[in-house]
Design a protein around this motif. Structure first.
Motif, PDB file in Angstrom:
ATOM      1  N   ASP A  72       0.821  -1.212   0.000  1.00 46.99           N
ATOM      2  CA  ASP A  72       0.000   0.000   0.000  1.00 46.99           C
ATOM      3  C   ASP A  72       0.861   1.271   0.000  1.00 46.99           C
ATOM      4  OD1 ASP A  72      -2.455   1.330  -0.133  1.00 46.99           O
ATOM      5  OD2 ASP A  72      -2.608   1.500   2.047  1.00 46.99           O
ATOM      6  N   LEU A  73       1.908   1.264  -0.825  1.00 48.73           N
ATOM      7  CA  LEU A  73       2.803   2.420  -0.916  1.00 48.73           C
ATOM      8  C   LEU A  73       2.822   2.971  -2.332  1.00 48.73           C
ATOM      9  CD1 LEU A  73       5.861   1.118   1.113  1.00 48.73           C
ATOM     10  CD2 LEU A  73       4.197   2.835   1.842  1.00 48.73           C
ATOM     11  N   LEU A  74       3.034   4.281  -2.428  1.00 51.00           N
ATOM     12  CA  LEU A  74       3.081   4.934  -3.721  1.00 51.00           C
ATOM     13  C   LEU A  74       3.966   6.166  -3.612  1.00 51.00           C
ATOM     14  CD1 LEU A  74       1.009   4.984  -6.486  1.00 51.00           C
ATOM     15  CD2 LEU A  74       0.702   7.205  -5.448  1.00 51.00           C
ATOM     16  N   VAL A  75       4.774   6.406  -4.639  1.00 54.05           N
ATOM     17  CA  VAL A  75       5.567   7.634  -4.715  1.00 54.05           C
ATOM     18  C   VAL A  75       5.108   8.392  -5.950  1.00 54.05           C
ATOM     19  CG1 VAL A  75       7.874   8.637  -4.943  1.00 54.05           C
ATOM     20  CG2 VAL A  75       7.545   6.580  -3.547  1.00 54.05           C
ATOM     21  N   LEU A  76       4.774   9.657  -5.736  1.00 51.63           N
ATOM     22  CA  LEU A  76       4.370  10.534  -6.823  1.00 51.63           C
ATOM     23  C   LEU A  76       5.519  11.446  -7.199  1.00 51.63           C
ATOM     24  CD1 LEU A  76       0.873  11.630  -5.472  1.00 51.63           C
ATOM     25  CD2 LEU A  76       1.307  10.068  -7.376  1.00 51.63           C
ATOM     26  N   GLU A  77       5.596  11.763  -8.464  1.00 50.09           N
ATOM     27  CA  GLU A  77       6.569  12.724  -8.977  1.00 50.09           C
ATOM     28  C   GLU A  77       5.778  13.976  -9.344  1.00 50.09           C
ATOM     29  OE1 GLU A  77      10.161  12.209 -12.026  1.00 50.09           O
ATOM     30  OE2 GLU A  77       8.206  11.666 -12.823  1.00 50.09           O
ATOM     31  N   THR A  78       6.216  15.130  -8.859  1.00 54.92           N
ATOM     32  CA  THR A  78       5.516  16.381  -9.129  1.00 54.92           C
ATOM     33  C   THR A  78       6.478  17.396  -9.734  1.00 54.92           C
ATOM     34  OG1 THR A  78       5.999  17.497  -7.042  1.00 54.92           O
ATOM     35  CG2 THR A  78       4.135  15.973  -7.051  1.00 54.92           C
ATOM     36  N   ASP A  79       5.918  18.511 -10.169  1.00 53.85           N
ATOM     37  CA  ASP A  79       6.757  19.602 -10.662  1.00 53.85           C
ATOM     38  C   ASP A  79       7.037  20.611  -9.541  1.00 53.85           C
ATOM     39  OD1 ASP A  79       4.258  20.728 -10.408  1.00 53.85           O
ATOM     40  OD2 ASP A  79       4.189  21.558 -12.423  1.00 53.85           O
ATOM     41  N   TYR A  80       6.712  20.249  -8.321  1.00 58.13           N
ATOM     42  CA  TYR A  80       6.902  21.137  -7.168  1.00 58.13           C
ATOM     43  C   TYR A  80       8.343  21.069  -6.674  1.00 58.13           C
ATOM     44  CZ  TYR A  80       6.452  23.016  -2.427  1.00 58.13           C
ATOM     45  OH  TYR A  80       6.608  23.738  -1.285  1.00 58.13           O
ATOM     46  N   LYS A  81       9.061  22.154  -6.867  1.00 56.00           N
ATOM     47  CA  LYS A  81      10.424  22.262  -6.329  1.00 56.00           C
ATOM     48  C   LYS A  81      10.325  23.109  -5.076  1.00 56.00           C
ATOM     49  CE  LYS A  81      11.826  20.149  -9.984  1.00 56.00           C
ATOM     50  NZ  LYS A  81      10.993  18.984 -10.115  1.00 56.00           N
ATOM     51  N   ASN A  82      10.985  22.703  -4.008  1.00 53.09           N
ATOM     52  CA  ASN A  82      10.799  23.388  -2.723  1.00 53.09           C
ATOM     53  C   ASN A  82      12.115  23.553  -2.012  1.00 53.09           C
ATOM     54  OD1 ASN A  82      11.218  21.067  -0.669  1.00 53.09           O
ATOM     55  ND2 ASN A  82       9.879  20.176  -2.228  1.00 53.09           N
ATOM     56  N   ASN A  83      12.070  24.322  -0.953  1.00 51.65           N
ATOM     57  CA  ASN A  83      13.238  24.544  -0.109  1.00 51.65           C
ATOM     58  C   ASN A  83      13.003  23.999   1.298  1.00 51.65           C
ATOM     59  OD1 ASN A  83      14.878  25.941  -2.004  1.00 51.65           O
ATOM     60  ND2 ASN A  83      13.517  27.688  -1.793  1.00 51.65           N
ATOM     61  N   LEU A  84      12.185  22.968   1.384  1.00 51.78           N
ATOM     62  CA  LEU A  84      11.908  22.373   2.687  1.00 51.78           C
ATOM     63  C   LEU A  84      13.145  21.653   3.206  1.00 51.78           C
ATOM     64  CD1 LEU A  84       8.391  20.857   1.959  1.00 51.78           C
ATOM     65  CD2 LEU A  84       8.886  22.872   3.360  1.00 51.78           C
ATOM     66  N   PRO A  85      13.333  21.656   4.520  1.00 44.79           N
ATOM     67  CA  PRO A  85      14.455  20.901   5.080  1.00 44.79           C
ATOM     68  C   PRO A  85      14.249  19.409   4.855  1.00 44.79           C
ATOM     69  CG  PRO A  85      13.050  21.706   6.826  1.00 44.79           C
ATOM     70  CD  PRO A  85      12.533  22.312   5.550  1.00 44.79           C
ATOM     71  N   GLU A  86      15.337  18.681   4.717  1.00 39.71           N
ATOM     72  CA  GLU A  86      15.252  17.232   4.549  1.00 39.71           C
ATOM     73  C   GLU A  86      14.634  16.602   5.793  1.00 39.71           C
ATOM     74  OE1 GLU A  86      16.089  15.368   1.814  1.00 39.71           O
ATOM     75  OE2 GLU A  86      16.504  17.251   0.803  1.00 39.71           O
ATOM     76  N   LEU A  87      13.792  15.614   5.584  1.00 42.44           N
ATOM     77  CA  LEU A  87      13.204  14.892   6.713  1.00 42.44           C
ATOM     78  C   LEU A  87      14.221  13.915   7.283  1.00 42.44           C
ATOM     79  CD1 LEU A  87       9.638  14.084   5.359  1.00 42.44           C
ATOM     80  CD2 LEU A  87      10.264  15.765   7.077  1.00 42.44           C
ATOM     81  N   GLU A  88      14.182  13.763   8.578  1.00 45.46           N
ATOM     82  CA  GLU A  88      15.089  12.807   9.238  1.00 45.46           C
ATOM     83  C   GLU A  88      14.375  11.502   9.479  1.00 45.46           C
ATOM     84  OE1 GLU A  88      16.707  14.544  12.779  1.00 45.46           O
ATOM     85  OE2 GLU A  88      17.149  16.396  11.755  1.00 45.46           O
TER      86      GLU A  88
END
Length: 88
Positions: A72-88
């Motif tokens: 039940d997993l899925l990865v989406l690819e978007t055109d959203y480029k962001n400056n969010l900090p990397e998740l740990e």
């Protein structure tokens, strides 16, 4: 709690442009705009997929990059480029 404050800006809503409400949520994984969600969130969407950012106004198109129905997993690819900090 501290964990919620770290991830709240990474949360997005996932929806079909034809439906007025989100199908579910996902989390932005990286600066490339890839989003992790559950497969069942998009299984009922038979047209294009959008992510709606936490401001509830900004939408971005998304495509399925990887899916694993058994887990039940899925990865989406978007055109959203962001400056969010990397998740740990």
């Amino acid at each position: 709690p501290e964990i919620i404050s770290k991830v709240k800006d990474h949360i997005v809503y996932i929806q079909s442009p034809k439906i007025d409400r989100p199908n579910g949520t996902g989390i932005i994984l990286d600066k490339k705009g890839r989003v992790l969600t559950c497969y069942h969130v998009i299984s009922a969407i038979d047209d294009s997929i959008e992510i709606l950012l936490s401001d509830l106004k900004t939408k971005h198109k998304a495509n399925v990059l990887f899916k694993e129905e058994i887990f039940d997993l899925l990865v989406l690819e978007t055109d959203y480029k962001n400056n969010l900090p990397e998740l740990e």
